[in-house]
Design a protein around this motif. Sequence first.
Motif, PDB file in Angstrom:
ATOM      1  N   ARG A   1       0.786  -1.168   0.258  1.00  0.00           N
ATOM      2  CA  ARG A   1      -0.094  -0.022   0.086  1.00  0.00           C
ATOM      3  C   ARG A   1       0.689   1.114   0.027  1.00  0.00           C
ATOM      4  N   PHE A   2       0.620   2.133  -0.967  1.00  0.00           N
ATOM      5  CA  PHE A   2       1.240   3.509  -0.925  1.00  0.00           C
ATOM      6  C   PHE A   2       0.249   4.297  -1.802  1.00  0.00           C
ATOM      7  N   PRO A   3      -0.742   4.993  -0.715  1.00  0.00           N
ATOM      8  CA  PRO A   3      -1.646   5.585  -1.618  1.00  0.00           C
ATOM      9  C   PRO A   3      -1.751   7.056  -1.771  1.00  0.00           C
ATOM     10  N   TYR A   4      -0.414   7.613  -2.006  1.00  0.00           N
ATOM     11  CA  TYR A   4      -0.216   8.802  -1.955  1.00  0.00           C
ATOM     12  C   TYR A   4      -0.112   9.343  -3.635  1.00  0.00           C
ATOM     13  N   ALA A   5      -1.044  10.008  -4.083  1.00  0.00           N
ATOM     14  CA  ALA A   5      -1.159  10.368  -5.441  1.00  0.00           C
ATOM     15  C   ALA A   5      -0.343  11.574  -5.779  1.00  0.00           C
ATOM     16  N   GLU A   6       0.084  12.239  -4.685  1.00  0.00           N
ATOM     17  CA  GLU A   6       0.822  13.609  -4.817  1.00  0.00           C
ATOM     18  C   GLU A   6       1.834  13.464  -3.726  1.00  0.00           C
ATOM     19  N   GLY A   7       2.931  14.449  -3.807  1.00  0.00           N
ATOM     20  CA  GLY A   7       3.932  14.659  -3.048  1.00  0.00           C
ATOM     21  C   GLY A   7       4.882  13.465  -2.835  1.00  0.00           C
ATOM     22  N   LYS A   8       4.986  12.397  -3.697  1.00  0.00           N
ATOM     23  CA  LYS A   8       5.790  11.473  -3.848  1.00  0.00           C
ATOM     24  C   LYS A   8       7.256  11.721  -4.387  1.00  0.00           C
ATOM     25  N   GLN A   9       8.250  10.995  -3.602  1.00  0.00           N
ATOM     26  CA  GLN A   9       9.513  11.340  -4.320  1.00  0.00           C
ATOM     27  C   GLN A   9      10.371   9.784  -4.411  1.00  0.00           C
ATOM     28  N   ALA A  10      11.328   9.622  -5.003  1.00  0.00           N
ATOM     29  CA  ALA A  10      11.839   8.399  -5.294  1.00  0.00           C
ATOM     30  C   ALA A  10      13.286   8.729  -5.694  1.00  0.00           C
ATOM     31  N   GLY A  11      14.283   7.460  -5.447  1.00  0.00           N
ATOM     32  CA  GLY A  11      15.548   7.599  -5.875  1.00  0.00           C
ATOM     33  C   GLY A  11      16.442   6.648  -5.169  1.00  0.00           C
ATOM     34  N   PRO A  12      17.902   6.727  -5.556  1.00  0.00           N
ATOM     35  CA  PRO A  12      18.421   5.824  -5.076  1.00  0.00           C
ATOM     36  C   PRO A  12      18.759   5.836  -3.489  1.00  0.00           C
ATOM     37  N   LEU A  13      18.922   4.767  -2.784  1.00  0.00           N
ATOM     38  CA  LEU A  13      19.253   4.566  -1.470  1.00  0.00           C
ATOM     39  C   LEU A  13      20.517   3.947  -1.137  1.00  0.00           C
ATOM     40  N   VAL A  14      21.189   4.125   0.118  1.00  0.00           N
ATOM     41  CA  VAL A  14      22.270   3.389   0.271  1.00  0.00           C
ATOM     42  C   VAL A  14      22.426   3.496   2.021  1.00  0.00           C
ATOM     43  N   CYS A  15      22.557   2.374   2.657  1.00  0.00           N
ATOM     44  CA  CYS A  15      22.641   2.277   4.007  1.00  0.00           C
ATOM     45  C   CYS A  15      23.758   1.437   4.509  1.00  0.00           C
ATOM     46  N   SER A  16      24.476   1.760   5.870  1.00  0.00           N
ATOM     47  CA  SER A  16      25.348   0.733   6.273  1.00  0.00           C
ATOM     48  C   SER A  16      25.163   0.738   7.727  1.00  0.00           C
ATOM     49  N   PRO A  17      24.575   0.061   8.194  1.00  0.00           N
ATOM     50  CA  PRO A  17      24.077   0.022   9.583  1.00  0.00           C
ATOM     51  C   PRO A  17      25.338  -0.444  10.422  1.00  0.00           C
ATOM     52  N   LYS A  18      26.098  -1.284   9.993  1.00  0.00           N
ATOM     53  CA  LYS A  18      27.140  -1.900  10.961  1.00  0.00           C
ATOM     54  C   LYS A  18      28.486  -1.489  10.801  1.00  0.00           C
ATOM     55  N   ARG A  19      28.911  -0.866   9.641  1.00  0.00           N
ATOM     56  CA  ARG A  19      30.433  -0.646   9.276  1.00  0.00           C
ATOM     57  C   ARG A  19      30.721   0.942   8.502  1.00  0.00           C
ATOM     58  N   ALA A  20      31.983   1.241   8.785  1.00  0.00           N
ATOM     59  CA  ALA A  20      32.139   2.302   7.945  1.00  0.00           C
ATOM     60  C   ALA A  20      32.976   1.755   6.625  1.00  0.00           C
ATOM     61  N   GLY A  21      33.064   2.647   5.379  1.00  0.00           N
ATOM     62  CA  GLY A  21      33.736   2.256   4.313  1.00  0.00           C
ATOM     63  C   GLY A  21      32.874   1.600   3.219  1.00  0.00           C
ATOM     64  N   PHE A  22      31.352   1.466   3.556  1.00  0.00           N
ATOM     65  CA  PHE A  22      30.753   0.890   2.545  1.00  0.00           C
ATOM     66  C   PHE A  22      30.336   1.749   1.440  1.00  0.00           C
ATOM     67  N   GLN A  23      30.747   1.325   0.108  1.00  0.00           N
ATOM     68  CA  GLN A  23      30.547   2.162  -1.021  1.00  0.00           C
ATOM     69  C   GLN A  23      29.871   1.203  -2.026  1.00  0.00           C
ATOM     70  N   VAL A  24      28.846   2.049  -2.842  1.00  0.00           N
ATOM     71  CA  VAL A  24      27.897   1.283  -3.858  1.00  0.00           C
ATOM     72  C   VAL A  24      28.037   2.281  -5.079  1.00  0.00           C
ATOM     73  N   THR A  25      28.390   1.482  -6.253  1.00  0.00           N
ATOM     74  CA  THR A  25      28.377   2.143  -7.736  1.00  0.00           C
ATOM     75  C   THR A  25      26.835   2.012  -8.176  1.00  0.00           C
ATOM     76  N   PHE A  26      26.129   3.163  -8.433  1.00  0.00           N
ATOM     77  CA  PHE A  26      24.877   3.073  -9.102  1.00  0.00           C
ATOM     78  C   PHE A  26      25.100   3.436 -10.471  1.00  0.00           C
ATOM     79  N   THR A  27      24.834   2.687 -11.149  1.00  0.00           N
ATOM     80  CA  THR A  27      24.915   2.818 -12.907  1.00  0.00           C
ATOM     81  C   THR A  27      23.865   3.284 -13.858  1.00  0.00           C
ATOM     82  N   ARG A  28      22.637   3.456 -12.995  1.00  0.00           N
ATOM     83  CA  ARG A  28      21.474   4.174 -13.900  1.00  0.00           C
ATOM     84  C   ARG A  28      20.452   4.594 -12.846  1.00  0.00           C
ATOM     85  N   TRP A  29      19.733   5.530 -13.349  1.00  0.00           N
ATOM     86  CA  TRP A  29      18.368   6.070 -12.533  1.00  0.00           C
ATOM     87  C   TRP A  29      17.399   6.474 -13.658  1.00  0.00           C
TER      88      TRP A  29
END
Length: 202
Positions: free
Chosen positions: A157-185
């Motif tokens: 369920r995601f009933p929001y017709a307006e006010g939405k945003q979207a895009g890449p995300l990255v998180c690293s709950p446990k460590r430093a130095g985590f890098q991710v390469t995004f190739t397309r959006w």
Amino acid sequence: MDHENIAWDAGKWTTAPVSSREEGSTLVVEAAEGSDYWEKTMYGFQHSNGHSLLAPWDDDYAIEVTFQLTSFTELYDQAGLMLWHGPTQWIKAGIELNDGIPHLAVVATDEYSDWSLSAVPEWSGENITIRASRMNDAVIIRARTDTSGWRTIRVARFPYAEGKQAGPLVCSPKRAGFQVTFTRWTKSAPDSDIHVDPPIDS
């Protein structure tokens, strides 16, 4: 509508990462240690310091992000696609490393978070694409690799017709130095039916 690239500088970070840089057509992002999104359920804690690069999103198109899986080595390393309506109304979908195995993971949040996981060990080392398309009051979330077709991984369920945003995300709950390469959006035509796979951008 063909796939149309979204420029990396079209988005704004919810929380700035340690670093982000464009390398050719890719975006390399380093997450801060302890970065995550979560609201209350089971653990009781609340985290809102993950890194999401967000741009406006409407129902006229689906949104996709692609990233490389090669850097995922530690528990809870994660990247994918954020769907955002507000600090307590959001969905994150992507790959999360659990017990040394990549899992398709979705957290759907409306004041409280839930969490679904599906192991995909055969996807190790691949490029992963996550796609979201809104239909009626819900989003259809799909995933694929460069060598496999679409899998439908969640209808939420995601009933929001307006006010939405979207895009890449990255998180690293446990460590430093985590890098991710995004190739397309990219954005493309929305899903026509839950049982019909969308086209794959070649």
